[in-house]
Scaffold this active site. Sequence first.
Site: not given
Length: 258
Positions: A36, A38, A149
């Site tokens: 994941h 960011d 998310d």
Amino acid sequence: MAALVFRPVAPFFVIKFDYGGSLMKKQRFYIISHTHWDREWYQPFQEYRVRLVRLMDDLLDFMEQTPDYPYFHLDGQTIVLEDYLAIRPENETRLRNLIAQGRLIIGPWYVMPDEFLVSGESLVRNLQKGHQICAEYNTQPMKNGYVTDIFGHNAQLPQILKGFGIDTAVLFRGVGDDPKDAFEWEGADGSRVTAFRLDRDRSYSNFYFSLRWPFEGRSIDWDEFAERASQMLQRSRNAATCDVFLLMDGVDHIDVEH
């Protein structure tokens, strides 16, 4: 206690559970290797890019050297390709080869959006850009509204997804208290997609936190592994709407498992 028999059948495991009787129930678990990502969070963008370059360098080497490792999921985004190639342009052909083989899963988004911070047009253009980049790599984007998310969802997102030929979504937060893992999501205009809700406690990391993270830094104890797998199964069964389960083997900014 259920006796577990793991039989790898890439890209999934078929697992039998013996509950002490004569009936053996076969269920199918899809294990998705992923990270994941960011771009900027508790570290600034360039520090995360250092980590991304390290991740992608290792991922390319590992997947090329391990042809039976079926795939790696890049979080529903395509912007990670741009961020990486800005530093490693010499690796574009390697990326293209793995994407063409279907082993690196990209799209449908350019970048995973926050649906409440941007306009509807921004969401549309985000998907357009993601699809455009996938076309530049001669591949179809993952046809799933993967927004795992996000703290809430736009009531018209089903309509937007359907406009791109997407009729499923994977969600985590912002979907209410329904205990089941799948439901039909109807948008404001009546458009409908089939939505899957990830584990309410472990989100996109249910396999990782159940069966990988507990053994980091130590050897796998297979009896403990089986016990943890049974517990994971029970959590999945409590929420299940069918006998197919989604197990997410990854977490924030994590490298590929060797």
